[in-house]
Design an enzyme around this catalytic site. Sequence first.
Site, PDB file in Angstrom:
ATOM      1  N   GLU A 294      43.152  28.524  44.797  1.00 10.85           N
ATOM      2  CA  GLU A 294      44.003  29.709  44.660  1.00 10.85           C
ATOM      3  C   GLU A 294      45.435  29.454  45.113  1.00 10.85           C
ATOM      4  O   GLU A 294      46.388  29.960  44.520  1.00 10.85           O
ATOM      5  CB  GLU A 294      43.417  30.897  45.441  1.00 10.85           C
ATOM      6  CG  GLU A 294      42.206  31.548  44.765  1.00 10.85           C
ATOM      7  CD  GLU A 294      40.926  30.750  44.937  1.00 10.85           C
ATOM      8  OE1 GLU A 294      40.922  29.797  45.749  1.00 10.85           O
ATOM      9  OE2 GLU A 294      39.934  31.076  44.259  1.00 10.85           O
TER      10      GLU A 294
ATOM     11  N   HIS B 279      34.232  40.715  48.107  1.00  7.42           N
ATOM     12  CA  HIS B 279      34.587  40.831  46.681  1.00  7.42           C
ATOM     13  C   HIS B 279      34.965  42.262  46.304  1.00  7.42           C
ATOM     14  O   HIS B 279      35.050  42.575  45.125  1.00  7.42           O
ATOM     15  CB  HIS B 279      33.413  40.403  45.788  1.00  7.42           C
ATOM     16  CG  HIS B 279      33.148  38.940  45.764  1.00  7.42           C
ATOM     17  ND1 HIS B 279      32.531  38.279  46.789  1.00  7.42           N
ATOM     18  CD2 HIS B 279      33.417  37.985  44.833  1.00  7.42           C
ATOM     19  CE1 HIS B 279      32.406  36.988  46.481  1.00  7.42           C
ATOM     20  NE2 HIS B 279      32.950  36.782  45.314  1.00  7.42           N
TER      21      HIS B 279
END
Lengths: 319, 334
Positions: free
Chosen positions: B60, B129
């Site tokens: 990321e 999440h």
Amino acid sequence: MEDRDTLVNLYYTMVLIRRTEEKILELLLQGKLASSMCHVSIGQEAVATGVCSAMQPQDYLTSTHRGHGHIIARGGDLRRIIAELLGRETGYCKGRGGSMHLVDVQLGHLGSNGIVGGHIGIATGAALWSSLQNDGRVTVAFFGEGAMTEGIFHEAANMAALWRLPIVFVCENNQYAMSLPWTHATAEHSFARKGEAYGMPGIEVDGQDVLAVRQVALQAIERARRGEGPTLIGAQTYRFLGHSRGDPSPYRDKEEEARQRARDPIRLYQEHLFREGIMTQADVDALEAKVAEVIADAVRFAEESPPATLDSVLEDVFA
Amino acid sequence: MRRIRYREALREALREEMQRDPRVFVIGEDVGRYGGAYAVTQGLLQEFGPKRIIDAPMSEAIIVGAALGAAVVGGRPVAEIMYIDFATLAMDQIVNQAAKLHGMFGGQLKAPLVIRTQQGTGRGAGPQHSQSLEAWFAHVPGLKVVMPATPYDAKGLLKSAIRDDNPVMFIEHKGLYALEGEVPEDEYTVPIGVADVKRPGNNVTLIAYSNMVHTALAAAQELSQIGISAEVVDVRTLAPLDMDTLIASVTKTRRAVVIHEASVFGGFGAEIAASLQERLFDILAAPVRRLGGLHVPLPAHSQLEKQVVPGVTQVVQVVKEMIGAEVAVRSTSA
């Protein structure tokens, strides 16, 4: 064999970096810098000089918190550098960025950065864009060995090798991440093996030998330009002073310091130039006088420039 | 007008901007062959090829860093971070780098970068999440934060974000991808920094963004049945924040409830509530109320997850309390 101008320019650049940083330290002690955050690269000049001399005008670079040498070696305007450090509107960042945030987009210098390793991402992205556009540019990412234990280095090295990006990773290994010795920071000290693990050549070079650095950089940059992907260069050098002001580096062995200082890259190169008959003591004296003049002019320019303003800070939050 | 889903609206925005501007490209995890974890980029690899729809390794930080570097030297990247929770792995690149470059370097550099991501509950995806982290990003000077609630806004705002010369956090909601709404076939954009009155009303302003706009609209519908007229204002962009529209609405209704899925504690609702009260204290009929999630790691258990975030019932209840309390005070003083 390099031509005389190139050889003399290398010497000039190294001396300009050294004397500029000595002046910066003097200005710091006089309380004239707008921020006391300031890291000098005295002892490491051969790396910035050798690598930048191997770059083409269209190439990009990113730099570190210890970045005076990189922007000077890239041909940065000393007036704007000193103006920046003195907090003047004419500085590279309009006087608000200071020592750690020098930048000159016109020269392909995409900024020095206060976060160790943070700019390696930007360098990789510039190289990605060059690769997508096939524009023939190469990006050089300078960083210290401290950055090699940051996650971003791993992610960037992996991506750059995977996509054969035109980038050269230049680790200026000055042996200490603030106080932590390189030997205490990682188990694998071979740049060859570190590079190999990512699928790129890793080349170690004597960072106190400007000609050796230049040769290695020329090869790595050429390789990148041919589309063959990145290279990791490990330039072994030494930070002659502390990490920053107020760091007498008590964590370093004094014998080690003396031994390293004996390998001053400027003196080593001067001896080489004398030996080869390329410069004489008189040439060196004249060059020193010219450097002193350039620095004095930059300081004068900076001191006569208007101070940075909060208004301009407010204007630049968004583009 | 034709109706399409939120994810299709986003895909149209990407496709149209990529057709319009060859500098636009997409980089992220599983955006190419897989078509995006939430299928937003489906088909774009086939249409634009691997140099413009780039499948990146699971990294990321460098996904954002590479997009940022490309943006600095002339690209117009759209980086996808699959879940906003994973943006934590790229925080240096977003906060210290992307947000800072323009201002820090005295305006020399621009970072025209869009970071598309999604957040929120609704799929039992659990504490790593499902978080709602918009307040973190809105707090960073130099970042724009956009949170569309409808397909129309999603398309129009994404196009504006791609054309913007600044880093934009474009935060979608995982519960909205299948939502259908009217989207014109003709070219349009929605400006960043402008809130939208989604339903006019007179007695109370329900201020929301992202999926909570729909909760607010449902609550307004229910309140109308008991004679309370609620105005619903969709903030749409948290930074820059359109306080003018919020102030105009609350000046009219004299009551406001701010609703978001993120936990109330330290949430963006506090910013809105405080700003309204600083400026409208004298005309407010009741304190501005905040409704948001509980300050807990989100449970993956679907039934528990539902209880953690605000629903229509809570909104209706709070409005009744505000209006009821006022009626009670009036009758006491009478």
